[in-house]
Design an enzyme around this catalytic site. Structure first.
Site, PDB file in Angstrom:
ATOM      1  CE  LYS A  76       2.302   6.257  -6.364  1.00  0.00           C
ATOM      2  NZ  LYS A  76       2.378   7.242  -5.256  1.00  0.00           N
ATOM      3  CB  SER A 151       6.207   7.139  -3.945  1.00  0.00           C
ATOM      4  OG  SER A 151       4.864   7.564  -3.844  1.00  0.00           O
ATOM      5  CB  SER A 175       4.291  10.685  -3.477  1.00  0.00           C
ATOM      6  OG  SER A 175       5.267  10.065  -2.693  1.00  0.00           O
TER       7      SER A 175
END
Ligand code: GLN
Length: 484
Positions: A76, A151, A175
């Site tokens: 990420k 997210s 998330s």
């Protein structure tokens, strides 16, 4: 090769069925072929990846290396990666090349994993749909008109589409679990403090925790093992031995007491999703678990509590982005005040600005007691609910979301309805508990997830329960048609 589990890929590498270089090339080609319809990657590290793959091949040829050596992964874009752009979904960091590796990156590279690139995410990890990214939304591989969840939407979509076998994520309020559920992959958020936050760009420091997306619980166990552990550079990382998660996967579910919080099965939950969860409960009963109803009486206050605590911490963490030290700087400022105002006004997107304003407000002298202090007290009550529940049960089970993925744009102008997406995931963050989302079935042809929550430090129990469930179900093996 992209339909194989990490374990199978590791075996393939050792049996010389393919090399790490071939494997890496295969996944890079898939990204090249498919990512234009998903937008799950923001940066590719092609040359570096091929170099690490060659190094892994040399190790493997000598019979050395870790079980993960030579296996591709993606991070990420919230994890700092040395020499590589680390933008955290924001224009503010669009020009930021990280000068060091986050501990998570360092550990997985040290295990010999090959980093293919960085995945798209909501700006500063604020969002539940991956639509707040400066780099545009990520699309759900099951239907590209739908959101992947957020997210960590880029990581979830990339694993679901078979563009990479594993990707890291972070979970501040859901998330990892929410996008895992909406994309039909396995996602685990460990206990707060289990994995180092060093080098992970801070959103809400008392809630942020790193974890992983994989296809199966077995794969998650292998990667979490390599990520977890004490790190003296993170003062909240816990000095506790990391158990051998993979070795413990065979632990039976027989006699395990599973609690179903009545608050998680009330109005708001999609009926078909409820049926899916009921089927999963039956599976666990067939495996010998004892299921009983429990109550988490304060969980209804979790979203409101979170949206005081998280923005408060965010407003403080994001004060470092001032246009002076690094990141975006507005052109031709007339004075220092103008430099601050325009750099932050132009560098941060709408949602981030909204959080900074909420956070600054709840921390202001006149409102600190009424909001921030009150929220901290409620947070304690929520944590106490779990502590009490775990006196009589070993695991908690419920839905991960209220329904399947929604359409891009549907909730973007309605922040409250967006915030309510995380109604089932936020309580575990407020309490610092480990949680997991496991593919459990489909609603209208779209994947949905089952959430499991364990007591503090019992990630092993989560992983083995999920693994046992995945031995008798095949939801985690389903792949979106366009990416098979
Ligand atoms: N959706 C929640 C938020 O917007 C949680 C995000 C997260 O876990 N990073 O804050």
């Amino acid at each position: 090769m992209h339909d194989k589990s990490l374990r199978e890929l590791a075996t393939g590498l050792r049996n010389r069925e393919f090399s790490s270089s071939e494997l890496t090339r295969h996944f890079l080609d898939r990204i090249g072929q498919h990512d234009s319809s998903l937008n799950s990657f923001v940066t590719l590290c092609e040359a570096e990846a091929m170099k690490s793959a060659e190094a892994a091949d040399r190790l493997l040829a000598e019979g050395d290396g870790h079980v993960l050596t030579g296996l591709p992964l993606a991070h990420k874009d919230i994890f700092c990666t040395r020499g590589v752009k680390t933008a955290c979904g924001s224009k503010m960091l669009d020009n930021f090349i990280a000068p060091y590796d986050a501990t998570v990156v360092e550990k997985l590279s040290a295990a010999g994993m090959v980093t293919l690139g960085k995945t798209n995410m909501d700006e500063f990890a604020m969002g539940s749909s991956n639509e707040t990214s400066f780099y545009g939304p990520v699309r759900n591989p099951w239907d590209t008109d739908l959101v992947p969840g957020g997210s960590s939407g880029g990581s979830a979509a990339a694993v679901a589409a078979g563009l990479v076998p594993v990707a890291t994520g972070t979970d501040t309020g859901g998330s990892i679990r929410q996008p895992a559920a909406l994309c039909g992959v396995t996602g685990i958020k460990p206990t707060y403090g289990r994995v180092s936050r060093w080098g992970m760009i801070a959103f809400a420091s008392s809630l942020d925790q790193a974890g992983v997306f994989t296809r199966s619980a077995e794969d998650a166990a292998l990667v979490l093992q390599a990520m977890a552990g004490f790190d003296e550079r993170d003062s909240t990382s816990l000095d506790r031995e990391v158990p051998d998660y993979a070795a413990d996967l065979s632990a039976s579910v027989e006699g395990l007491k599973i609690g179903l919080p009545s608050e998680y099965f009330s109005a708001g939950l999609d009926d078909t999703l409820r049926d899916v969860v009921d089927q999963a409960i039956k599976e666990f009963e067939r495996l010998g678990a004892e299921v009983r109803e429990i109550s988490l009486p304060n969980s209804g206050l979790a979203v409101a509590t979170y949206y005081v605590v998280a923005p408060a911490e965010a407003s403080s963490n994001l004060s470092r982005f001032d246009g002076v030290r690094y990141g975006y700087r507005a052109d031709n400022p007339v004075d220092l005040e103008d430099l601050y105002k325009r750099s932050r006004g132009e560098g941060f997107g709408r949602e981030v600005q909204r959080r900074i304003m909420i956070g600054t407000y709840v921390l202001s002298a006149g409102y600190f007691d009424a909001y921030y202090l009150k929220a901290q007290k409620v947070r304690q009550l929520i944590s106490d609910d779990f502590r009490k529940a775990f006196e009589s049960v070993d695991l908690i089970l419920g839905p991960a979301t209220q329904g399947p993925a929604f359409r891009l744009g549907d909730k973007l102008d309605d922040p409250v309805s967006m915030y309510l997406n995380d109604i089932y995931t936020i309580p575990a963050n407020l309490a610092g508990l480990p949680g997991m989302s496991v593919p459990a079935g489909f609603v209208n042809g779209l994947p949905v997830g089952l959430q499991l929550i364990a007591p503090w430090f019992a990630e092993g129990r989560l992983l083995s329960a999920a693994h046992q469930y995945q031995q008798v179900t095949d939801w985690h093996r389903r792949v979106p048609g366009d990416f098979s």
